[in-house]
Design a protein around this motif. Structure first.
Motif, PDB file in Angstrom:
ATOM      1  N   GLN A 199       2.934  -4.674  -7.247  1.00 25.09           N
ATOM      2  CA  GLN A 199       4.270  -4.440  -6.704  1.00 25.09           C
ATOM      3  C   GLN A 199       5.292  -5.152  -7.580  1.00 25.09           C
ATOM      4  O   GLN A 199       4.980  -6.120  -8.274  1.00 25.09           O
ATOM      5  CB  GLN A 199       4.389  -4.953  -5.271  1.00 25.09           C
ATOM      6  CG  GLN A 199       3.918  -3.985  -4.214  1.00 25.09           C
ATOM      7  CD  GLN A 199       4.328  -4.407  -2.811  1.00 25.09           C
ATOM      8  OE1 GLN A 199       4.579  -5.573  -2.548  1.00 25.09           O
ATOM      9  NE2 GLN A 199       4.370  -3.451  -1.900  1.00 25.09           N
ATOM     10  N   TRP A 215       6.404  -0.287  -5.484  1.00 29.87           N
ATOM     11  CA  TRP A 215       5.147  -0.265  -6.216  1.00 29.87           C
ATOM     12  C   TRP A 215       5.408   0.015  -7.689  1.00 29.87           C
ATOM     13  O   TRP A 215       6.326   0.777  -8.029  1.00 29.87           O
ATOM     14  CB  TRP A 215       4.216   0.811  -5.656  1.00 29.87           C
ATOM     15  CG  TRP A 215       3.634   0.487  -4.324  1.00 29.87           C
ATOM     16  CD1 TRP A 215       3.981   1.021  -3.113  1.00 29.87           C
ATOM     17  CD2 TRP A 215       2.599  -0.466  -4.069  1.00 29.87           C
ATOM     18  NE1 TRP A 215       3.229   0.462  -2.116  1.00 29.87           N
ATOM     19  CE2 TRP A 215       2.369  -0.457  -2.671  1.00 29.87           C
ATOM     20  CE3 TRP A 215       1.844  -1.328  -4.868  1.00 29.87           C
ATOM     21  CZ2 TRP A 215       1.420  -1.261  -2.058  1.00 29.87           C
ATOM     22  CZ3 TRP A 215       0.900  -2.144  -4.264  1.00 29.87           C
ATOM     23  CH2 TRP A 215       0.685  -2.108  -2.879  1.00 29.87           C
ATOM     24  N   SER A 217       4.636   2.179 -10.206  1.00 27.18           N
ATOM     25  CA  SER A 217       4.084   3.530 -10.104  1.00 27.18           C
ATOM     26  C   SER A 217       4.725   4.428 -11.152  1.00 27.18           C
ATOM     27  O   SER A 217       5.846   4.166 -11.613  1.00 27.18           O
ATOM     28  CB  SER A 217       4.347   4.095  -8.702  1.00 27.18           C
ATOM     29  OG  SER A 217       4.040   5.468  -8.627  1.00 27.18           O
ATOM     30  N   SER A 227       0.165   4.477  -7.070  1.00 26.78           N
ATOM     31  CA  SER A 227      -0.743   3.356  -6.824  1.00 26.78           C
ATOM     32  C   SER A 227      -1.438   3.420  -5.477  1.00 26.78           C
ATOM     33  O   SER A 227      -2.421   2.719  -5.247  1.00 26.78           O
ATOM     34  CB  SER A 227       0.041   2.044  -6.896  1.00 26.78           C
ATOM     35  OG  SER A 227       1.042   2.011  -5.883  1.00 26.78           O
ATOM     36  N   SER A 269       1.061  -3.762   2.644  1.00 27.73           N
ATOM     37  CA  SER A 269       2.381  -3.560   2.058  1.00 27.73           C
ATOM     38  C   SER A 269       3.434  -3.194   3.089  1.00 27.73           C
ATOM     39  O   SER A 269       4.613  -3.070   2.751  1.00 27.73           O
ATOM     40  CB  SER A 269       2.310  -2.461   0.992  1.00 27.73           C
ATOM     41  OG  SER A 269       1.836  -1.249   1.545  1.00 27.73           O
TER      42      SER A 269
END
Length: 376
Positions: A199, A215, A217, A227, A269
């Motif tokens: 993250q 994230w 990503s 992710s 998360s």
């Protein structure tokens, strides 16, 4: 059809309907569209800045105020498969080694930084470059570091979330845009000790607001991938019979594990994510849920917590174990368990019925609807 729509920031009284948080996010005045700064899971669209856009009622709303059109999220038929855990782990660990948290004073010493949270091992965290040029330079260092590794380099980091190839075939990392804020890179570690994903935390301090997380990503690029939302294990190689404590986020989990050495701490998360992985980790062991205290006043959080409790009860019935569930609470002036532990505030463990009795009417309604199938 509504022809004139205003915008409103979320607040403690009207938190985000998607992530349940009281800051960063916004909604239309009619509450028909939510703009979530933290979650894009199941979003109808993704904004140019990476926010999730959720149409709660009417996707055909017309905006009278000038507003940049939000493009539909790209869907690619041939996105690369997620790389094996051992590949992702090696790449992310090298990335953190080459760009450590210690290179940013704000990440280590700033408000909401590692020292502020009581996190002692700074080497586990990275400083993600703010600029495209800085990220390109970091990719160059990674390529050099793995140049002699034929088991990895032919992949060109394909399938590692955050990496992608541009139109010229060059490997890129992160967004196409620069950031004005320092960016902390936070690894999410699996049960086997390997980094599954990372993250990014934006380090800009705003009074009375929590930090913004996204994230790492590249799912919006044709050659990139997302992710997912893996569960973070703060100390994955500790004893397997310890009670499992779940809290929100890898940073809170790190602080909790430092103080609660007799617990196996995991962090998801968001309150509504990784429920099945949490239940699997805690199977046959006591489960302690230590989400932020807004479950008493935020229906979204109360609903998610009750859904986790329901899944736990179902798992107990399926696998024949009776270890209990406790909701961990503390002084209401402190939002998270990390703040409570750093201030040496006592923790109180509530049974589920005790927790239900303390909920606001709206939260109680949401929680009981989730738990209703257990009583039928």
């Amino acid at each position: 059809m509504i022809n004139s729509v205003g915008y409103r920031r979320v607040s403690k009284n009207r938190p985000c309907s998607i992530c349940g948080k009281p800051d960063w996010c916004s909604t239309t005045a009619t509450e028909t569209i939510s703009f979530c700064a933290r979650s894009t899971t199941n979003a109808d669209r993704i904004s140019p800045h990476g926010w999730g856009v959720f149409y709660d009622h009417d996707p055909g709303l017309q905006f009278a105020r000038p507003f940049r059109p939000i493009p539909a999220r790209k869907k690619f038929a041939h996105s690369p498969a997620l790389a094996p855990p051992e590949i992702r782990d090696r790449v992310y660990r090298k990335l953190i080694e080459l760009s450590p948290a210690s290179s940013s004073d704000k990440i280590v010493c700033g408000r909401g930084g590692l020292r502020d949270r009581g996190v002692l091992d700074h080497a586990n965290y990275g400083s993600f470059p703010k600029t495209v040029r800085g990220r390109d330079a970091l990719v160059g260092k990674l390529v050099q570091a793995f140049a002699g590794d034929r088991a990895l380099f032919p992949l060109s980091f394909s399938g590692v979330p955050g990496f992608w190839r541009d139109e010229d075939g060059e490997t890129r990392l992160g967004s196409r845009k620069d950031s004005v804020e320092d960016l902390m890179l936070i690894p999410f570690i699996g049960f086997d000790g390997r980094i599954r994903a990372c993250q990014i935390r934006f380090m800009k301090f705003v009074s009375n607001r929590s930090g913004r997380y996204i994230w790492l990503s590249s799912s919006n690029e044709q050659t990139g991938c997302g992710s997912g939302a893996p569960l973070h294990h703060a100390c994955p190689h500790s004893a397997s019979n310890e009670p499992v404590l779940v809290t929100e986020g890898a940073l809170k989990a790190a602080t909790a594990q430092r103080f609660l050495i007799d617990r196996y701490v995991v962090g998801n998360s968001g309150v509504a994510t990784s429920h099945r992985e949490i239940i699997g980790t805690a199977r046959g062991r006591p489960l302690e849920i230590a989400f932020d205290l807004d479950s008493f006043t935020n229906p979204h959080v109360a609903r998610a917590l009750a859904a986790l409790v329901r899944l736990r009860y179902s798992d107990q019935a399926s696998f024949g174990y009776g270890d209990g569930v406790r909701i961990v609470v503390w002084d209401g002036s402190m939002k998270g368990i990390d703040e409570a532990l750093l201030a040496q505030v006592p923790l109180l463990h509530l049974s589920v019925p005790e927790w239900l009795k303390r909920l606001s009417p709206k939260c109680l309604g949401e929680a009981t609807r989730q738990l209703a199938p257990l009583t039928q």
